[in-house]
Design a protein around this motif. Structure first.
Motif, PDB file in Angstrom:
ATOM      1  N   GLU B  46      22.312  40.768   3.092  1.00 23.70           N
ATOM      2  CA  GLU B  46      20.882  41.136   3.145  1.00 23.70           C
ATOM      3  C   GLU B  46      20.573  42.055   4.321  1.00 23.70           C
ATOM      4  O   GLU B  46      19.547  42.722   4.341  1.00 23.70           O
ATOM      5  N   ARG B  47      21.453  42.096   5.309  1.00 26.35           N
ATOM      6  CA  ARG B  47      21.248  42.992   6.464  1.00 26.35           C
ATOM      7  C   ARG B  47      22.169  44.210   6.402  1.00 26.35           C
ATOM      8  O   ARG B  47      22.298  44.949   7.359  1.00 26.35           O
ATOM      9  N   PHE B  48      22.795  44.379   5.270  1.00 25.89           N
ATOM     10  CA  PHE B  48      23.686  45.527   5.075  1.00 25.89           C
ATOM     11  C   PHE B  48      23.061  46.433   4.021  1.00 25.89           C
ATOM     12  O   PHE B  48      22.696  45.982   2.946  1.00 25.89           O
ATOM     13  N   PHE B  49      22.945  47.701   4.349  1.00 27.86           N
ATOM     14  CA  PHE B  49      22.333  48.657   3.422  1.00 27.86           C
ATOM     15  C   PHE B  49      23.344  49.719   3.011  1.00 27.86           C
ATOM     16  O   PHE B  49      23.720  50.582   3.815  1.00 27.86           O
ATOM     17  N   GLU B  50      23.783  49.611   1.775  1.00 28.91           N
ATOM     18  CA  GLU B  50      24.605  50.682   1.220  1.00 28.91           C
ATOM     19  C   GLU B  50      23.648  51.805   0.832  1.00 28.91           C
ATOM     20  O   GLU B  50      22.759  51.601   0.014  1.00 28.91           O
ATOM     21  N   MET B  51      23.832  52.977   1.430  1.00 26.64           N
ATOM     22  CA  MET B  51      22.900  54.078   1.205  1.00 26.64           C
ATOM     23  C   MET B  51      23.499  55.164   0.314  1.00 26.64           C
ATOM     24  O   MET B  51      22.937  56.258   0.210  1.00 26.64           O
ATOM     25  N   MET B  58      20.238  57.934   5.014  1.00 30.00           N
ATOM     26  CA  MET B  58      20.719  56.756   5.759  1.00 30.00           C
ATOM     27  C   MET B  58      20.196  56.785   7.199  1.00 30.00           C
ATOM     28  O   MET B  58      19.752  55.760   7.737  1.00 30.00           O
ATOM     29  N   PHE B  61      16.371  56.380   7.369  1.00 33.59           N
ATOM     30  CA  PHE B  61      16.111  54.998   6.944  1.00 33.59           C
ATOM     31  C   PHE B  61      16.392  54.053   8.123  1.00 33.59           C
ATOM     32  O   PHE B  61      15.633  53.113   8.379  1.00 33.59           O
ATOM     33  N   ALA B  63      16.133  54.862  11.219  1.00 30.70           N
ATOM     34  CA  ALA B  63      15.012  55.050  12.150  1.00 30.70           C
ATOM     35  C   ALA B  63      13.865  54.132  11.750  1.00 30.70           C
ATOM     36  O   ALA B  63      13.263  53.455  12.596  1.00 30.70           O
ATOM     37  N   GLY B  64      13.582  54.088  10.452  1.00 29.21           N
ATOM     38  CA  GLY B  64      12.503  53.229   9.950  1.00 29.21           C
ATOM     39  C   GLY B  64      12.780  51.762  10.235  1.00 29.21           C
ATOM     40  O   GLY B  64      11.894  51.019  10.672  1.00 29.21           O
ATOM     41  N   LEU B  65      14.004  51.334  10.012  1.00 31.99           N
ATOM     42  CA  LEU B  65      14.372  49.937  10.313  1.00 31.99           C
ATOM     43  C   LEU B  65      14.183  49.640  11.795  1.00 31.99           C
ATOM     44  O   LEU B  65      13.666  48.582  12.168  1.00 31.99           O
ATOM     45  N   THR B  68      10.818  48.694  12.952  1.00 33.70           N
ATOM     46  CA  THR B  68      10.360  47.327  12.719  1.00 33.70           C
ATOM     47  C   THR B  68      11.137  46.340  13.598  1.00 33.70           C
ATOM     48  O   THR B  68      11.171  45.145  13.310  1.00 33.70           O
ATOM     49  N   LYS B  70      14.473  46.376  14.394  1.00 35.13           N
ATOM     50  CA  LYS B  70      15.885  46.143  14.124  1.00 35.13           C
ATOM     51  C   LYS B  70      16.762  47.027  15.030  1.00 35.13           C
ATOM     52  O   LYS B  70      16.326  48.099  15.476  1.00 35.13           O
TER      53      LYS B  70
END
Lengths: 277, 310
Positions: B46-51, B58, B61, B63-65, B68, B70
């Protein structure tokens, strides 16, 4: 918390006030992104004064909704809304783009309270909004992310990378407005570099797509009420707008994308906006 | 000497950090089995983002995380992590100094078979030129682990360069790693070699051989290219007749630039070892490629001897 519970008529008046403040920020004899700021006045007004949970007294409030202006060159309309909300004194608007000013040519979160990210290199803000939406969801926050992109901006390939990511990750806390004013800096989008058809493209990318008149406050509120109930996919609202809206000589004129006003034009625009208010 | 793979160490350290800190998120561009973020993915999906194969998205994205709260790690080969996503790093991350860690894997010539498109000879120069950016190049597995842990404590953007191959341990296990510090690996009197990445072990190899011939060489690991403690660098030159720099990077904008800038006007001659202004190419082995571009212990030895013969 900022002024909620405003009537549609009050919001319409406020949208004209924000537009007037955009003109004042552009001033005389200096270039300013007038066209794309004016096309957004009603949308930005609804977001800041009707829709978003936010607290100008506490810009870092954790439960706030987020706003990201991916088409960062329209910063003036965001500055007008932030000042009106009370994030900073309105006198700051007079100093926009001056050396050392809080209000930079493009939104800068390091200088301006209420700005959520550094946007303006076109195509990047939507990806950032996706990341914010994903981060808020990880934290089980109910906050929404509102992002505005431009119809010229969507020529950037990264927009479509973000479009795929938002759909893949089912970011239903992300609501995007596409400011479809049909003009890029050098002329009509349909002739210069056609990014149309937009509805079909966003649908094909897995988004929920709505359309509305981007200057109709009632319609913006009603559409937001509808789309915010839809879950499982990101949402885009195609807002049909007029570049330079509200300033008759600048409406639909590409030259006012980042144009200068003469003293006569400035006075005329102010008088026109004051008359209608 | 024990060999460790920086990618493996990175992947394992990231996993440990993921267990310790729930704010760590990892983004990957379809290279997770190579960058070893797959270890994190298995335990924290759930904390891993395959982009997908989309480094630009990526990076923004991430930067956006980070906006918040992260701590976001972006991963790709160095050439793409720093090159493809340059504008995203500059605009959305470095200007506002966001807490994003950019991990450039298979850096330098270490992806030997894939050739110029996949080999990064200029990533450090690109990243160093960006204001607010920290640029780190670990010399071995031990330093990699210490660095990865340290950059999580630092709130701001970091570029960290990871090699693809097994490298000998050099960094003392009990030595604390500090961003900006350079490390004396081996003391000597006649010449100082400032090196980083794989070239630190090459410099040690050169120094050991030279010692047999009565030449005393000091080896300093300049693993922090930015920031770098300038006074420390100046002190490491005391008493030497010459300075060699050694890096697996273009001579433009990397370690040679850092050292010659710091030592401007001090009169000690400098001999840079690195990649001349050119791209890499494919080869059947890493060592063959290092030989071709002069990134060898022999080349460092010869540079040292040149000074002493003069």
């Amino acid at each position: 918390m900022s002024k909620m519970n405003m009537t549609v008529a009050e919001l319409e008046k406020l949208a004209r006030t924000l537009r007037l403040n955009v003109i004042k920020m552009v001033g005389v004899g200096q270039k300013g992104h007038l066209g794309g700021s004016c096309s957004l006045s009603e949308i930005v007004t609804v977001l800041y004064f009707n829709r978003m949970k936010h607290d100008p007294e506490n810009p870092e409030w954790e439960e706030r909704d987020r706003f990201l202006l991916s088409k960062g060159h329209a910063a003036l309309i965001q500055y007008a809304a932030l000042a009106e909300s009370g994030y900073f004194p309105k006198e700051e608007l007079d100093k926009v783009k001056q050396l050392g000013a809080m209000l930079q040519g493009h939104p800068d979160m390091t200088t301006t309270p209420g700005v959520e990210g550094n946007t303006g290199s076109l195509g990047q803000g939507l990806s950032m909004a996706c990341g914010m939406a994903a981060g808020l969801r990880l934290d089980r926050k109910k906050s929404k992310v509102y992002c505005i992109i431009g119809d010229g901006e969507i020529a950037e390939g990264q927009i479509w990378e973000a479009a795929m990511a938002a759909a893949f990750y089912k970011l239903d806390n992300l609501i995007v407005f596409l400011d479809k004013n049909n003009l890029q800096a050098t002329g009509p989008i349909s002739e210069r570099y056609n990014t149309n058809p937009v509805v079909e493209k966003w649908k094909a990318f897995g988004w929920h797509v709505s359309e509305l008149d981007g200057h109709n406050i009632r319609e913006i509120i009603d559409t937001l009420d509808q789309v915010e109930r839809i879950s499982g996919k990101p949402k885009i609202i195609i807002a049909h707008t007029v570049k330079g809206k509200g300033i008759s000589f600048a409406e639909n004129v590409a030259a006012f994308h980042n144009g200068e006003l003469t003293k006569e034009q400035f006075d005329f625009a102010c008088a026109e906006l004051n008359k209608n208010n | 000497m024990k060999l460790q793979n920086q990618r493996q160490v990175y992947g394992e350290t990231l996993l440990e950090l993921g267990r310790e800190n729930k704010n760590i998120v990892v983004l990957e561009a379809d290279l997770g089995k190579s960058t070893m973020t797959s270890l994190f993915e298995q335990e924290f999906p759930e904390r891993f983002f395959e982009m997908g194969i989309g480094e630009a998205n990526m990076t923004s994205f991430a930067a956006g995380l980070s906006l918040t709260g992260k701590i976001a790690f972006t991963n790709s080969f160095a050439v793409f992590a720093a090159g493809r996503a340059f504008d995203q790093i500059r605009q959305g991350i470095s200007i506002p100094k966001l807490n994003v860690k950019i991990i450039g894997s298979s850096a330098g010539l270490s992806d030997f078979g894939d050739g110029a498109t996949h080999q990064s000879v200029e990533d450090i120069a690109i990243m160093r030129a960006i204001p607010n950016m920290t640029v780190l190049v670990p010399a071995d597995g031990i330093e990699t682990r210490k660095m990865v842990r340290k950059i999580v404590e630092y709130n701001g953007p970091v570029y960290l360069r990871i090699n693809r191959h097994d490298l000998p341990d050099l960094f003392p296990e009990n030595q604390e790693y500090v961003i900006g510090k350079s490390y004396l690996i081996r003391d000597g009197r006649d010449i100082v070699v400032f090196a980083n990445g794989i070239m630190v072990s090459k410099a040690v190899e050169a120094a050991e051989k030279l010692e047999e011939g009565g030449i005393s060489v000091r080896v300093v690991n300049v693993s922090s290219l930015k920031p770098v403690n300038e006074d420390e660098i100046i002190k490491f030159t005391s008493g030497v007749k010459g300075i060699v720099t050694a890096e697996e990077h273009s001579l433009i904008g990397g370690l040679a630039s850092v050292i010659t800038y710091i030592l401007r006007g001090n009169g000690i001659p400098v001999m840079p070892v690195g990649i001349e202004d050119q791209f890499g190419q494919s080869a059947h082995s890493y060592s063959e490629l290092l030989e071709e571009y002069g990134l060898t212990a022999d080349n460092i030895s010869n540079s040292v001897k040149d000074f002493l013969l003069k």
